[in-house]
Design an enzyme around this catalytic site. Structure first.
Site, PDB file in Angstrom:
ATOM      1  N   GLU A 127       1.074  -1.222   0.007  1.00 45.66           N
ATOM      2  CA  GLU A 127       0.104  -0.045   0.081  1.00 45.66           C
ATOM      3  C   GLU A 127       1.012   1.116  -0.195  1.00 45.66           C
ATOM      4  OE1 GLU A 127      -3.364   0.228  -0.047  1.00 45.66           O
ATOM      5  OE2 GLU A 127      -3.793  -1.963   0.045  1.00 45.66           O
ATOM      6  N   CYS A 144      -2.082   9.541   2.370  1.00 46.59           N
ATOM      7  CA  CYS A 144      -1.799   9.130   0.990  1.00 46.59           C
ATOM      8  C   CYS A 144      -2.790   9.415  -0.276  1.00 46.59           C
ATOM      9  CB  CYS A 144      -1.557   7.336   1.138  1.00 46.59           C
ATOM     10  SG  CYS A 144      -3.188   6.557   1.770  1.00 46.59           S
TER      11      CYS A 144
HETATM   12  P1  NAD Z   1       8.359   4.616   5.001  1.00 45.89           P
HETATM   13  O1  NAD Z   1       8.177   3.934   3.674  1.00 45.89           O
HETATM   14  O2  NAD Z   1       9.373   5.543   5.340  1.00 45.89           O
HETATM   15  O3  NAD Z   1       7.959   3.837   6.288  1.00 45.89           O
HETATM   16  C1  NAD Z   1       6.866   2.817   6.466  1.00 45.89           C
HETATM   17  C2  NAD Z   1       7.296   1.729   7.525  1.00 45.89           C
HETATM   18  O4  NAD Z   1       8.547   1.185   6.959  1.00 45.89           O
HETATM   19  C3  NAD Z   1       7.845   2.342   8.857  1.00 45.89           C
HETATM   20  O5  NAD Z   1       7.270   1.444   9.797  1.00 45.89           O
HETATM   21  C4  NAD Z   1       9.424   2.111   8.833  1.00 45.89           C
HETATM   22  O6  NAD Z   1       9.859   1.975  10.026  1.00 45.89           O
HETATM   23  C5  NAD Z   1       9.585   0.946   7.845  1.00 45.89           C
HETATM   24  N1  NAD Z   1      10.941   1.277   7.268  1.00 45.89           N
HETATM   25  C6  NAD Z   1      11.837   2.060   6.932  1.00 45.89           C
HETATM   26  N2  NAD Z   1      12.788   1.929   5.975  1.00 45.89           N
HETATM   27  C7  NAD Z   1      12.712   0.755   6.008  1.00 45.89           C
HETATM   28  C8  NAD Z   1      13.473  -0.209   5.402  1.00 45.89           C
HETATM   29  N3  NAD Z   1      14.531   0.080   4.749  1.00 45.89           N
HETATM   30  N4  NAD Z   1      13.223  -1.594   4.993  1.00 45.89           N
HETATM   31  C9  NAD Z   1      12.083  -1.885   5.847  1.00 45.89           C
HETATM   32  N5  NAD Z   1      11.121  -1.138   6.654  1.00 45.89           N
HETATM   33  C10 NAD Z   1      11.457   0.143   6.539  1.00 45.89           C
HETATM   34  O7  NAD Z   1       6.756   5.497   4.895  1.00 45.89           O
HETATM   35  P2  NAD Z   1       6.310   6.390   6.070  1.00 45.89           P
HETATM   36  O8  NAD Z   1       7.153   8.002   5.671  1.00 45.89           O
HETATM   37  O9  NAD Z   1       5.995   6.096   7.377  1.00 45.89           O
HETATM   38  O10 NAD Z   1       4.888   6.884   5.346  1.00 45.89           O
HETATM   39  C11 NAD Z   1       4.801   7.874   4.380  1.00 45.89           C
HETATM   40  C12 NAD Z   1       4.332   7.001   2.875  1.00 45.89           C
HETATM   41  O11 NAD Z   1       3.426   6.044   3.061  1.00 45.89           O
HETATM   42  C13 NAD Z   1       4.032   7.790   1.744  1.00 45.89           C
HETATM   43  O12 NAD Z   1       4.554   7.681   0.618  1.00 45.89           O
HETATM   44  C14 NAD Z   1       2.308   7.555   1.899  1.00 45.89           C
HETATM   45  O13 NAD Z   1       1.673   8.078   0.514  1.00 45.89           O
HETATM   46  C15 NAD Z   1       2.562   6.114   2.267  1.00 45.89           C
HETATM   47  N6  NAD Z   1       1.168   5.635   2.589  1.00 45.89           N
HETATM   48  C16 NAD Z   1       0.166   4.804   1.948  1.00 45.89           C
HETATM   49  C17 NAD Z   1      -0.639   4.512   2.339  1.00 45.89           C
HETATM   50  C18 NAD Z   1      -1.686   3.701   1.725  1.00 45.89           C
HETATM   51  O14 NAD Z   1      -2.591   2.919   2.158  1.00 45.89           O
HETATM   52  N7  NAD Z   1      -1.397   3.308   0.399  1.00 45.89           N
HETATM   53  C19 NAD Z   1      -1.375   4.897   3.563  1.00 45.89           C
HETATM   54  C20 NAD Z   1      -0.469   5.799   4.417  1.00 45.89           C
HETATM   55  C21 NAD Z   1       0.876   6.173   3.894  1.00 45.89           C
END
Ligand code: NAD
Length: 465
Positions: free
Chosen positions: A219, A253
Protein backbone atom coordinates in the site's frame (compact mmCIF):
# COMPACT_ATOMS: atom_id res chain seq x y z
CA UNK A 1 32.65 -6.65 9.68
CA UNK A 2 29.84 -4.32 10.82
CA UNK A 3 26.83 -6.08 12.25
CA UNK A 4 23.83 -4.07 11.06
CA UNK A 5 21.67 -5.69 13.76
CA UNK A 6 24.05 -4.87 16.64
CA UNK A 7 21.41 -2.75 18.36
CA UNK A 8 18.45 -4.97 17.49
CA UNK A 9 17.01 -7.33 20.09
CA UNK A 10 17.03 -10.19 17.61
CA UNK A 11 16.37 -12.84 20.27
CA UNK A 12 13.15 -11.24 21.37
CA UNK A 13 12.01 -10.83 17.75
CA UNK A 14 12.72 -14.49 16.98
CA UNK A 15 10.84 -15.54 20.13
CA UNK A 16 7.79 -13.59 18.96
CA UNK A 17 8.02 -15.11 15.52
CA UNK A 18 8.29 -18.62 16.95
CA UNK A 19 5.25 -18.03 19.14
CA UNK A 20 3.31 -16.88 16.08
CA UNK A 21 4.40 -19.96 14.11
CA UNK A 22 3.46 -22.22 17.00
CA UNK A 23 0.03 -20.55 17.22
CA UNK A 24 -0.56 -21.25 13.54
CA UNK A 25 0.69 -24.82 13.79
CA UNK A 26 -1.94 -25.55 16.39
CA UNK A 27 -4.68 -24.14 14.14
CA UNK A 28 -6.01 -22.14 17.07
CA UNK A 29 -8.07 -19.84 14.85
CA UNK A 30 -9.53 -22.56 12.69
CA UNK A 31 -13.03 -21.96 13.99
CA UNK A 32 -14.71 -18.76 12.76
CA UNK A 33 -16.47 -18.34 16.10
CA UNK A 34 -13.12 -18.01 17.83
CA UNK A 35 -12.07 -15.32 15.36
CA UNK A 36 -15.35 -13.50 15.94
CA UNK A 37 -14.86 -13.62 19.70
CA UNK A 38 -11.38 -12.10 19.38
CA UNK A 39 -12.56 -9.35 17.02
CA UNK A 40 -15.33 -8.49 19.49
CA UNK A 41 -12.77 -8.24 22.25
CA UNK A 42 -10.66 -5.95 20.05
CA UNK A 43 -13.71 -3.75 19.43
CA UNK A 44 -14.48 -3.50 23.16
CA UNK A 45 -10.88 -2.76 24.09
CA UNK A 46 -10.62 0.00 21.47
CA UNK A 47 -13.70 1.61 23.02
CA UNK A 48 -12.19 1.22 26.50
CA UNK A 49 -8.86 2.71 25.38
CA UNK A 50 -10.20 5.40 23.06
CA UNK A 51 -9.14 8.31 25.27
CA UNK A 52 -5.56 7.03 25.35
CA UNK A 53 -5.66 6.58 21.57
CA UNK A 54 -6.96 10.14 21.06
CA UNK A 55 -4.30 11.51 23.39
CA UNK A 56 -1.51 9.68 21.57
CA UNK A 57 -2.74 10.94 18.17
CA UNK A 58 -2.88 14.46 19.59
CA UNK A 59 0.73 14.18 20.75
CA UNK A 60 2.07 12.66 17.53
CA UNK A 61 0.14 14.68 14.94
CA UNK A 62 -2.02 17.17 16.90
CA UNK A 63 -5.14 15.46 15.59
CA UNK A 64 -8.38 16.60 17.20
CA UNK A 65 -10.64 13.99 18.76
CA UNK A 66 -13.20 14.40 15.96
CA UNK A 67 -10.58 13.91 13.25
CA UNK A 68 -9.02 10.97 15.12
CA UNK A 69 -12.39 9.27 15.43
CA UNK A 70 -13.52 10.06 11.88
CA UNK A 71 -10.33 9.05 10.10
CA UNK A 72 -8.79 6.43 12.39
CA UNK A 73 -10.71 4.87 15.29
CA UNK A 74 -14.17 4.98 13.65
CA UNK A 75 -12.89 3.38 10.45
CA UNK A 76 -11.29 0.53 12.38
CA UNK A 77 -14.47 -0.05 14.41
CA UNK A 78 -16.46 -0.05 11.18
CA UNK A 79 -14.15 -2.66 9.65
CA UNK A 80 -14.42 -4.88 12.74
CA UNK A 81 -18.23 -4.59 12.65
CA UNK A 82 -18.23 -5.58 8.98
CA UNK A 83 -15.98 -8.59 9.57
CA UNK A 84 -17.99 -9.81 12.56
CA UNK A 85 -21.18 -9.57 10.51
CA UNK A 86 -19.83 -11.47 7.50
CA UNK A 87 -17.29 -13.84 9.00
CA UNK A 88 -19.51 -16.93 9.02
CA UNK A 89 -20.26 -16.51 5.32
CA UNK A 90 -16.68 -15.67 4.33
CA UNK A 91 -15.20 -18.70 6.09
CA UNK A 92 -17.55 -21.22 4.52
CA UNK A 93 -16.21 -23.71 1.98
CA UNK A 94 -17.37 -22.48 -1.42
CA UNK A 95 -18.92 -24.93 -3.86
CA UNK A 96 -18.08 -24.31 -7.51
CA UNK A 97 -19.36 -25.85 -10.74
CA UNK A 98 -17.66 -29.03 -11.89
CA UNK A 99 -17.17 -29.41 -15.61
CA UNK A 100 -18.65 -32.44 -17.31
CA UNK A 101 -15.17 -33.71 -18.18
CA UNK A 102 -14.64 -34.38 -14.45
CA UNK A 103 -17.77 -36.52 -14.08
CA UNK A 104 -18.56 -37.62 -11.37
CA UNK A 105 -17.07 -35.15 -8.89
CA UNK A 106 -17.73 -32.23 -6.56
CA UNK A 107 -15.52 -29.10 -6.65
CA UNK A 108 -15.01 -26.61 -3.88
CA UNK A 109 -12.64 -24.04 -2.43
CA UNK A 110 -11.58 -23.97 1.20
CA UNK A 111 -10.58 -20.55 2.55
CA UNK A 112 -7.34 -21.03 4.53
CA UNK A 113 -5.13 -18.52 6.32
CA UNK A 114 -1.66 -17.99 4.87
CA UNK A 115 -0.10 -18.42 8.32
CA UNK A 116 2.11 -15.75 9.87
CA UNK A 117 1.73 -12.28 8.40
CA UNK A 118 4.19 -9.41 8.79
CA UNK A 119 2.48 -6.01 8.90
CA UNK A 120 4.67 -2.89 8.60
CA UNK A 121 2.84 0.40 9.08
CA UNK A 122 3.58 4.13 8.60
CA UNK A 123 3.15 7.19 10.85
CA UNK A 124 0.46 9.25 9.12
CA UNK A 125 -2.60 7.29 10.28
CA UNK A 126 -0.63 5.36 12.88
CA UNK A 127 -3.63 3.75 14.57
CA UNK A 128 -5.80 2.89 11.59
CA UNK A 129 -2.99 1.67 9.34
CA UNK A 130 -1.60 -0.61 12.06
CA UNK A 131 -4.88 -2.10 13.29
CA UNK A 132 -7.00 -2.38 10.14
CA UNK A 133 -4.69 -4.87 8.36
CA UNK A 134 -4.64 -6.85 11.63
CA UNK A 135 -8.44 -6.98 11.64
CA UNK A 136 -8.49 -8.42 8.10
CA UNK A 137 -5.58 -10.80 8.76
CA UNK A 138 -7.04 -12.16 12.01
CA UNK A 139 -10.52 -12.45 10.46
CA UNK A 140 -8.87 -14.68 7.85
CA UNK A 141 -7.28 -16.77 10.60
CA UNK A 142 -3.67 -15.59 10.46
CA UNK A 143 -1.19 -14.67 13.16
CA UNK A 144 0.45 -11.26 12.84
CA UNK A 145 3.74 -9.61 13.72
CA UNK A 146 3.25 -5.84 13.60
CA UNK A 147 6.09 -3.32 13.17
CA UNK A 148 4.51 0.10 13.70
CA UNK A 149 6.24 3.37 12.78
CA UNK A 150 8.98 4.86 14.92
CA UNK A 151 7.88 8.39 13.90
CA UNK A 152 4.57 8.23 15.78
CA UNK A 153 5.94 6.79 19.06
CA UNK A 154 2.97 7.67 21.29
CA UNK A 155 0.43 5.93 19.07
CA UNK A 156 2.77 2.98 18.41
CA UNK A 157 3.00 2.52 22.20
CA UNK A 158 -0.79 2.62 22.70
CA UNK A 159 -1.22 0.19 19.79
CA UNK A 160 1.13 -2.24 21.53
CA UNK A 161 -0.82 -1.93 24.81
CA UNK A 162 -4.09 -2.53 22.99
CA UNK A 163 -2.68 -5.60 21.28
CA UNK A 164 -1.20 -7.00 24.49
CA UNK A 165 -4.49 -6.79 26.39
CA UNK A 166 -6.51 -8.15 23.45
CA UNK A 167 -4.70 -10.99 21.75
CA UNK A 168 -3.19 -14.14 23.20
CA UNK A 169 0.57 -14.44 22.74
CA UNK A 170 1.39 -15.74 19.30
CA UNK A 171 -1.78 -14.45 17.68
CA UNK A 172 -0.61 -10.85 17.35
CA UNK A 173 2.82 -9.67 18.50
CA UNK A 174 4.38 -6.22 18.25
CA UNK A 175 7.98 -5.41 17.39
CA UNK A 176 8.77 -1.75 18.01
CA UNK A 177 11.74 -0.28 16.22
CA UNK A 178 13.23 1.45 13.25
CA UNK A 179 14.60 0.54 9.86
CA UNK A 180 17.00 -2.03 11.38
CA UNK A 181 14.23 -3.94 13.16
CA UNK A 182 12.13 -3.85 9.99
CA UNK A 183 15.09 -5.13 7.95
CA UNK A 184 15.73 -7.96 10.41
CA UNK A 185 12.05 -8.92 10.24
CA UNK A 186 12.14 -8.89 6.45
CA UNK A 187 15.07 -11.32 6.56
CA UNK A 188 12.83 -13.90 8.27
CA UNK A 189 10.50 -16.28 6.48
CA UNK A 190 6.89 -15.00 6.68
CA UNK A 191 3.86 -16.45 4.91
CA UNK A 192 2.60 -13.03 3.86
CA UNK A 193 3.87 -9.44 4.04
CA UNK A 194 1.54 -6.47 4.19
CA UNK A 195 3.40 -3.18 3.87
CA UNK A 196 2.04 0.36 4.01
CA UNK A 197 4.51 3.16 3.35
CA UNK A 198 6.62 4.85 0.71
CA UNK A 199 7.25 3.61 -2.80
CA UNK A 200 10.99 3.62 -2.05
CA UNK A 201 10.72 1.24 0.90
CA UNK A 202 8.00 -0.77 -0.90
CA UNK A 203 10.60 -1.74 -3.47
CA UNK A 204 12.97 -2.99 -0.74
CA UNK A 205 10.13 -4.99 0.85
CA UNK A 206 9.27 -6.63 -2.46
CA UNK A 207 12.90 -7.56 -3.13
CA UNK A 208 13.24 -9.12 0.32
CA UNK A 209 9.95 -10.99 -0.05
CA UNK A 210 11.14 -12.50 -3.31
CA UNK A 211 13.91 -14.35 -1.42
CA UNK A 212 11.29 -16.58 0.23
CA UNK A 213 8.58 -16.40 -2.46
CA UNK A 214 6.46 -14.55 0.07
CA UNK A 215 3.34 -12.90 -1.36
CA UNK A 216 3.05 -9.19 -0.65
CA UNK A 217 0.49 -6.46 -0.52
CA UNK A 218 2.06 -3.03 -0.97
CA UNK A 219 0.00 0.00 0.00
CA UNK A 220 2.14 2.85 -1.31
CA UNK A 221 1.75 6.50 -2.26
CA UNK A 222 2.05 8.81 -5.24
CA UNK A 223 0.80 12.07 -6.70
CA UNK A 224 -3.01 11.95 -6.73
CA UNK A 225 -4.47 14.38 -9.29
CA UNK A 226 -7.67 16.29 -8.64
CA UNK A 227 -9.20 17.38 -11.94
CA UNK A 228 -11.69 20.24 -11.90
CA UNK A 229 -13.53 20.59 -15.18
CA UNK A 230 -14.98 23.89 -16.39
CA UNK A 231 -18.56 22.83 -15.68
CA UNK A 232 -17.94 21.62 -12.12
CA UNK A 233 -19.88 23.00 -9.16
CA UNK A 234 -17.07 25.30 -8.04
CA UNK A 235 -18.11 26.02 -4.45
CA UNK A 236 -18.87 22.40 -3.64
CA UNK A 237 -15.65 21.24 -5.35
CA UNK A 238 -13.65 23.74 -3.30
CA UNK A 239 -15.23 22.59 -0.02
CA UNK A 240 -14.53 18.93 -0.73
CA UNK A 241 -11.01 19.57 -2.03
CA UNK A 242 -10.12 21.55 1.10
CA UNK A 243 -11.48 18.73 3.28
CA UNK A 244 -9.49 16.01 1.49
CA UNK A 245 -6.28 17.96 1.06
CA UNK A 246 -5.83 19.47 4.52
CA UNK A 247 -7.16 16.62 6.65
CA UNK A 248 -4.18 15.52 8.76
CA UNK A 249 -2.32 18.56 7.37
CA UNK A 250 -2.07 16.97 3.93
CA UNK A 251 -0.29 13.88 5.27
CA UNK A 252 -2.71 11.45 3.66
CA UNK A 253 -1.72 8.94 0.99
CA UNK A 254 -4.95 9.59 -0.94
CA UNK A 255 -5.03 13.39 -0.44
CA UNK A 256 -5.42 15.33 -3.69
CA UNK A 257 -1.76 16.07 -4.38
CA UNK A 258 -2.48 18.85 -6.88
CA UNK A 259 -5.49 20.53 -8.46
CA UNK A 260 -5.56 20.27 -12.23
CA UNK A 261 -8.21 22.73 -13.38
CA UNK A 262 -9.55 24.13 -16.61
CA UNK A 263 -8.06 27.56 -17.24
CA UNK A 264 -11.48 29.22 -17.62
CA UNK A 265 -12.44 28.50 -14.01
CA UNK A 266 -9.03 28.77 -12.36
CA UNK A 267 -9.53 32.18 -10.76
CA UNK A 268 -13.02 31.36 -9.58
CA UNK A 269 -11.84 28.04 -8.13
CA UNK A 270 -8.88 29.61 -6.32
CA UNK A 271 -11.20 32.23 -4.76
CA UNK A 272 -13.57 29.48 -3.64
CA UNK A 273 -10.76 27.35 -2.17
CA UNK A 274 -9.41 30.37 -0.26
CA UNK A 275 -12.89 31.08 1.16
CA UNK A 276 -13.27 27.44 2.16
CA UNK A 277 -9.88 27.34 3.90
CA UNK A 278 -10.96 30.30 6.04
CA UNK A 279 -14.38 28.75 6.71
CA UNK A 280 -12.95 25.37 7.71
CA UNK A 281 -9.69 26.37 9.46
CA UNK A 282 -10.20 30.05 10.45
CA UNK A 283 -8.20 33.14 9.58
CA UNK A 284 -5.09 31.81 11.28
CA UNK A 285 -4.94 28.02 10.87
CA UNK A 286 -1.54 27.71 12.56
CA UNK A 287 -3.20 28.90 15.79
CA UNK A 288 -6.16 26.58 15.30
CA UNK A 289 -5.95 23.89 17.99
CA UNK A 290 -7.74 21.39 15.78
CA UNK A 291 -5.38 21.77 12.82
CA UNK A 292 -2.82 18.93 12.76
CA UNK A 293 0.94 19.49 12.53
CA UNK A 294 3.71 18.12 10.36
CA UNK A 295 5.16 14.92 11.79
CA UNK A 296 8.72 16.26 12.23
CA UNK A 297 11.14 19.05 11.39
CA UNK A 298 12.43 17.26 8.31
CA UNK A 299 8.97 17.13 6.74
CA UNK A 300 8.30 20.73 7.87
CA UNK A 301 11.44 21.94 6.08
CA UNK A 302 10.62 20.00 2.91
CA UNK A 303 7.18 21.65 2.82
CA UNK A 304 8.61 25.14 3.41
CA UNK A 305 11.02 24.63 0.52
CA UNK A 306 8.07 24.31 -1.87
CA UNK A 307 6.81 27.83 -1.10
CA UNK A 308 8.47 30.74 -2.89
CA UNK A 309 7.46 34.37 -3.26
CA UNK A 310 6.94 33.77 -6.97
CA UNK A 311 4.55 30.80 -6.69
CA UNK A 312 2.62 31.68 -3.52
CA UNK A 313 -1.09 32.30 -4.09
CA UNK A 314 -2.54 31.93 -0.59
CA UNK A 315 -1.41 30.97 2.93
CA UNK A 316 2.27 30.15 3.40
CA UNK A 317 2.72 31.23 7.04
CA UNK A 318 4.33 28.73 9.38
CA UNK A 319 5.41 28.21 12.96
CA UNK A 320 8.46 26.00 13.46
CA UNK A 321 7.76 25.72 17.20
CA UNK A 322 4.54 23.80 16.68
CA UNK A 323 5.51 22.42 13.23
CA UNK A 324 2.46 23.93 11.56
CA UNK A 325 2.17 25.36 8.07
CA UNK A 326 -0.98 27.06 6.84
CA UNK A 327 -3.02 25.43 4.09
CA UNK A 328 -1.11 26.89 1.17
CA UNK A 329 -1.93 27.33 -2.51
CA UNK A 330 0.89 27.67 -5.02
CA UNK A 331 0.77 28.24 -8.74
CA UNK A 332 2.56 25.45 -10.63
CA UNK A 333 3.44 23.73 -13.85
CA UNK A 334 4.54 20.11 -14.28
CA UNK A 335 8.19 21.24 -14.45
CA UNK A 336 8.23 22.70 -10.91
CA UNK A 337 10.03 21.06 -7.99
CA UNK A 338 6.75 20.62 -6.09
CA UNK A 339 5.38 18.52 -8.97
CA UNK A 340 8.23 15.99 -9.05
CA UNK A 341 7.19 13.80 -6.09
CA UNK A 342 4.32 13.10 -3.73
CA UNK A 343 3.96 16.22 -1.54
CA UNK A 344 2.50 14.73 1.66
CA UNK A 345 1.82 18.06 3.34
CA UNK A 346 -0.42 21.16 3.24
CA UNK A 347 0.87 22.58 -0.05
CA UNK A 348 -1.66 22.50 -2.89
CA UNK A 349 -0.27 23.30 -6.35
CA UNK A 350 -2.79 24.65 -8.86
CA UNK A 351 -1.97 23.57 -12.38
CA UNK A 352 -4.15 24.60 -15.32
CA UNK A 353 -5.15 22.84 -18.54
CA UNK A 354 -6.86 24.02 -21.66
CA UNK A 355 -7.74 20.76 -23.33
CA UNK A 356 -8.97 17.63 -21.54
CA UNK A 357 -7.16 15.18 -23.84
CA UNK A 358 -3.89 16.93 -23.12
CA UNK A 359 -4.64 16.85 -19.40
CA UNK A 360 -5.27 13.11 -19.57
CA UNK A 361 -2.00 12.63 -21.47
CA UNK A 362 -0.08 14.60 -18.83
CA UNK A 363 -1.55 12.47 -16.03
CA UNK A 364 -0.66 9.33 -17.93
CA UNK A 365 2.95 10.51 -18.14
CA UNK A 366 3.20 10.26 -14.34
CA UNK A 367 3.48 6.98 -12.43
CA UNK A 368 0.02 5.50 -11.82
CA UNK A 369 -1.45 7.25 -8.77
CA UNK A 370 -3.11 5.69 -5.75
CA UNK A 371 -6.17 7.93 -6.20
CA UNK A 372 -7.69 10.32 -8.70
CA UNK A 373 -10.55 12.79 -8.29
CA UNK A 374 -12.83 14.29 -10.92
CA UNK A 375 -15.03 17.31 -10.36
CA UNK A 376 -17.41 17.72 -13.26
CA UNK A 377 -21.13 17.64 -13.94
CA UNK A 378 -20.53 16.16 -17.38
CA UNK A 379 -20.92 12.39 -17.65
CA UNK A 380 -18.81 12.44 -20.81
CA UNK A 381 -15.93 14.12 -19.04
CA UNK A 382 -16.22 11.80 -16.05
CA UNK A 383 -16.31 8.69 -18.23
CA UNK A 384 -13.42 9.79 -20.41
CA UNK A 385 -11.16 10.32 -17.40
CA UNK A 386 -12.29 7.08 -15.73
CA UNK A 387 -11.60 5.21 -18.93
CA UNK A 388 -8.24 6.64 -19.95
CA UNK A 389 -6.43 7.29 -16.65
CA UNK A 390 -5.01 4.39 -14.59
CA UNK A 391 -5.20 4.77 -10.80
CA UNK A 392 -5.97 2.76 -7.67
CA UNK A 393 -9.39 4.22 -6.83
CA UNK A 394 -11.06 7.57 -6.43
CA UNK A 395 -14.19 9.69 -6.41
CA UNK A 396 -16.38 11.59 -8.78
CA UNK A 397 -17.22 14.97 -7.28
CA UNK A 398 -15.56 14.26 -3.95
CA UNK A 399 -12.20 13.40 -2.43
CA UNK A 400 -10.79 10.55 -0.30
CA UNK A 401 -14.10 9.10 0.92
CA UNK A 402 -13.74 6.00 -1.25
CA UNK A 403 -11.41 4.52 1.38
CA UNK A 404 -13.87 4.96 4.23
CA UNK A 405 -16.17 1.96 3.79
CA UNK A 406 -15.65 -1.78 3.94
CA UNK A 407 -17.60 -2.40 0.74
CA UNK A 408 -14.88 -1.21 -1.65
CA UNK A 409 -11.40 -2.66 -1.75
CA UNK A 410 -8.57 -0.17 -1.33
CA UNK A 411 -5.18 -0.35 -3.01
CA UNK A 412 -2.97 0.98 -5.78
CA UNK A 413 -1.25 -0.37 -8.85
CA UNK A 414 2.37 -0.35 -10.08
CA UNK A 415 4.21 2.46 -8.26
CA UNK A 416 1.24 3.15 -5.96
CA UNK A 417 1.11 -0.45 -4.79
CA UNK A 418 -0.29 -3.89 -5.43
CA UNK A 419 -3.11 -5.82 -3.84
CA UNK A 420 -5.87 -4.33 -1.73
CA UNK A 421 -7.73 -4.69 1.56
CA UNK A 422 -10.88 -3.62 3.47
CA UNK A 423 -13.96 -5.81 3.80
CA UNK A 424 -14.26 -8.93 1.66
CA UNK A 425 -11.27 -7.85 -0.43
CA UNK A 426 -9.25 -7.70 2.79
CA UNK A 427 -10.44 -11.14 3.83
CA UNK A 428 -9.42 -12.52 0.43
CA UNK A 429 -6.03 -10.81 0.59
CA UNK A 430 -5.06 -12.81 3.65
CA UNK A 431 -6.71 -16.03 2.47
CA UNK A 432 -5.42 -18.81 0.29
CA UNK A 433 -8.26 -20.71 -1.35
CA UNK A 434 -7.46 -24.42 -1.58
CA UNK A 435 -9.12 -25.70 -4.75
CA UNK A 436 -10.34 -29.26 -4.40
CA UNK A 437 -11.90 -31.77 -6.77
CA UNK A 438 -13.57 -34.54 -4.80
CA UNK A 439 -13.91 -37.39 -7.28
CA UNK A 440 -16.50 -40.12 -6.77
CA UNK A 441 -15.43 -43.76 -6.99
CA UNK A 442 -18.48 -45.50 -8.40
CA UNK A 443 -17.50 -44.65 -11.98
CA UNK A 444 -14.15 -44.22 -13.69
CA UNK A 445 -14.36 -42.85 -17.22
CA UNK A 446 -11.49 -44.36 -19.24
CA UNK A 447 -10.78 -41.63 -21.85
CA UNK A 448 -7.77 -40.10 -20.11
CA UNK A 449 -5.92 -43.34 -19.65
CA UNK A 450 -3.42 -44.88 -22.07
CA UNK A 451 -3.57 -46.54 -24.53
CA UNK A 452 -5.07 -43.66 -26.49
CA UNK A 453 -7.46 -44.55 -29.30
CA UNK A 454 -9.20 -42.57 -31.97
CA UNK A 455 -12.47 -42.91 -30.11
CA UNK A 456 -11.01 -41.69 -26.82
CA UNK A 457 -9.47 -38.74 -28.60
CA UNK A 458 -12.79 -37.87 -30.22
CA UNK A 459 -14.55 -37.94 -26.85
CA UNK A 460 -11.84 -35.83 -25.19
CA UNK A 461 -12.20 -33.24 -27.96
CA UNK A 462 -15.95 -33.19 -27.36
CA UNK A 463 -15.54 -32.45 -23.65
CA UNK A 464 -12.63 -30.03 -23.85
CA UNK A 465 -13.50 -27.18 -26.15
P1 NAD B 1 8.18 4.70 5.05
O1 NAD B 1 8.20 3.86 3.84
O2 NAD B 1 9.35 5.57 5.32
O3 NAD B 1 8.01 3.80 6.37
C1 NAD B 1 6.97 2.87 6.52
C2 NAD B 1 7.42 1.78 7.47
O4 NAD B 1 8.54 1.12 6.90
C3 NAD B 1 7.84 2.23 8.85
O5 NAD B 1 7.36 1.33 9.81
C4 NAD B 1 9.36 2.19 8.79
O6 NAD B 1 9.97 1.91 10.03
C5 NAD B 1 9.61 1.04 7.83
N1 NAD B 1 10.88 1.18 7.11
C6 NAD B 1 11.60 2.30 6.86
N2 NAD B 1 12.70 1.99 6.15
C7 NAD B 1 12.67 0.66 5.94
C8 NAD B 1 13.55 -0.25 5.26
N3 NAD B 1 14.64 0.16 4.65
N4 NAD B 1 13.19 -1.54 5.23
C9 NAD B 1 12.07 -1.96 5.82
N5 NAD B 1 11.21 -1.15 6.48
C10 NAD B 1 11.52 0.15 6.54
O7 NAD B 1 6.83 5.55 4.96
P2 NAD B 1 6.30 6.66 5.95
O8 NAD B 1 7.15 7.88 5.82
O9 NAD B 1 6.12 6.11 7.32
O10 NAD B 1 4.84 6.93 5.34
C11 NAD B 1 4.62 7.81 4.30
C12 NAD B 1 4.43 7.10 2.98
O11 NAD B 1 3.47 6.07 3.11
C13 NAD B 1 3.87 8.01 1.90
O12 NAD B 1 4.53 7.74 0.69
C14 NAD B 1 2.41 7.62 1.80
O13 NAD B 1 1.81 7.90 0.56
C15 NAD B 1 2.47 6.18 2.10
N6 NAD B 1 1.21 5.72 2.63
C16 NAD B 1 0.45 4.87 1.88
C17 NAD B 1 -0.78 4.46 2.37
C18 NAD B 1 -1.67 3.54 1.60
O14 NAD B 1 -2.59 3.01 2.20
N7 NAD B 1 -1.45 3.29 0.33
C19 NAD B 1 -1.22 4.90 3.59
C20 NAD B 1 -0.41 5.76 4.32
C21 NAD B 1 0.81 6.15 3.83
Amino acid sequence: MVNEFENVDTLSILEKLNRAKEYQKNKMLFDWKKRKEILKKLYDNIIKMQDEIFEALKKDLNKSEVESYMSEVGLVLNEITFMIKHLKKFTKTKKVRTSLSQFHARSYQIPCPYGVVLVISPWNYPFMLAIEPIVDAVASGNSVILKPSEFSPNTSQVVEELINITFPQGLVEVVQGEKEEATFLLDQDFDYIFFTGSTRVGKIVMQKAAENFTPVTLELGGKCPCIVDKNADIDLSARRIVFGKFLNCGQTCVAPDYVYCHKDIKTKLIDAIEREIVLQYGISPIENENYPKLINLKQFNVMCSFITKDNLIFGGKNNVDNLKIEPTLVSSTFEDEVMQDEIFGPILPIVEYENLDEAIDNIRNYPKPLALYIFSKSKDVQNKILKYCDFGGGCVNDTIIHIAGSELGFGGLKESGMGAYHGKVGFDTFTHYKSIVDKKCWIDLPMRYQPYTKLKYKIIRKFLK
